[in-house]
Design a protein around this motif. Sequence first.
Motif: not given
Length: 458
Positions: A24-29, A91-98, A111-115, A147-154
């Motif tokens: 919710a926070y990431m989309i609100a931002v 695009l830079f982080t979603v795949f390696p982060g996931g 935790g790192l993504c939100m910070f 920061a948002f990239g890896p959130v859904a895979p996490c």
Amino acid sequence: MIGNVICAQGQVIVWLLMMFLAYAYMIAVRLHFTYSMMVMMKSPLVAAPHNDHCPGVEINVGINSTIDEKRMDWSLEEQSITMSAYFIGMLFTVFPGGVYANRGYEREIMGLCMFVSAVSVIFCPIAAVQLHSWIAVFVLRFFVGCAFGPVAPCGGTIAGKIIPKSSRALFSTFMFSGTIFGAFSGHLFSGLIIPNTSHSWSFFILGTFAILWSLIWMVMFCKMPYKVLEDASNHSLSVFSTPWKTALQSEAYISLLIASLGFGNLYSFITTGLPIYTARVLGGDAVKNGVNVCQPWLMCWITSIAVGLLSMELIVANRLRKNTVRKLYAGVVLVVCPLMVLSIRLSNCHSSQTKIFIWMAIILLAFERNSIRINSLDLCPKFAGSLIALSDVFFSVGNVLDLFVARNIHVKDFDWNFVFYIATFFPIVCSVPFLLFGTAAQQTHWELVRYRRSSVST
């Protein structure tokens, strides 16, 4: 014994609730940044001459807002490129982060993504007002996208590990519906906070929320480890520990990737293009209008929970097969929803018809949470993080196609018909492979490939 079960269920709910709030926070931002651009620009995209406003429609962009900062004089191209930075970062982080989330680092990455998001958001008004630099804002928004990239895979990895199979569809739908709730809360937040406080304070409030979330998450990580039901983690740093060759030879997964591409394009247009187009037809205060825009998103969130419960009831009662439910829901979001988008354009300057079709287009997005979004969990819950990561790469590309290609390239000679046709027919075309080849059957042989590979290496 019963107490232990209740405690375990409570811990699952707490972890999923925290993920819900993070989504919710990431989309609100993301949405808040759109309103911020309306307020801070002397000539924002929403009020540009090429929008071809309906006769008699007047648009106020932050005129009644308590803005004490100097408005920016950025070109339309600079504004458009800055808007695209979010998805370029994804695009830079979603795949390696996931992938690394699926290797067992999902809580650390989350935790790192939100910070990182919190720090970037807090500095956004400083970059805009003090530096007067669209490049600085582009960089910060790029970091928010990263920061948002890896959130859904996490979230997918956590769901695959701790949610019992019998409750996976419902619980994961609730968790992923945080993005829809974020659209509701983001519009409401912007429509209330910017006019009644200030532009800068709105970003500081969002950043503070993320910092508090990060602190709670850190305490949970140290004091409340969750019980893992299914675990594919080996804490390896090898990207190839996921059976990608097998997955990418699957018609079911390829069709899911294509469907994600189409949905990304549709979702981007509905969340960023429609508010701009709506101002053309309805007029009014573009910033305060967030209070009105949030209403269909609230209905969308409620609908997402309702259709999740309905799907579970249909499947458990053997009234419909899981495959049928997934494809039916995907058809609603990738075929019927785009037709509602086209109807918005065809209604021209008829304000009441425009409102009805906008509500329908937004509400129908609810069906994606229980179809395309959770299909990776259907296919292989043990590799859900990696599978969702690659799906989100295609989702992000779809967003960039809308924001950067369909709109930015034609920013000076803008043609609403062109954008609407892309947002309508591209998702429909992308739905065809999923409707033909998509499946909700678990691909157990993918796990066997991983097991055999581990045995050979041993």
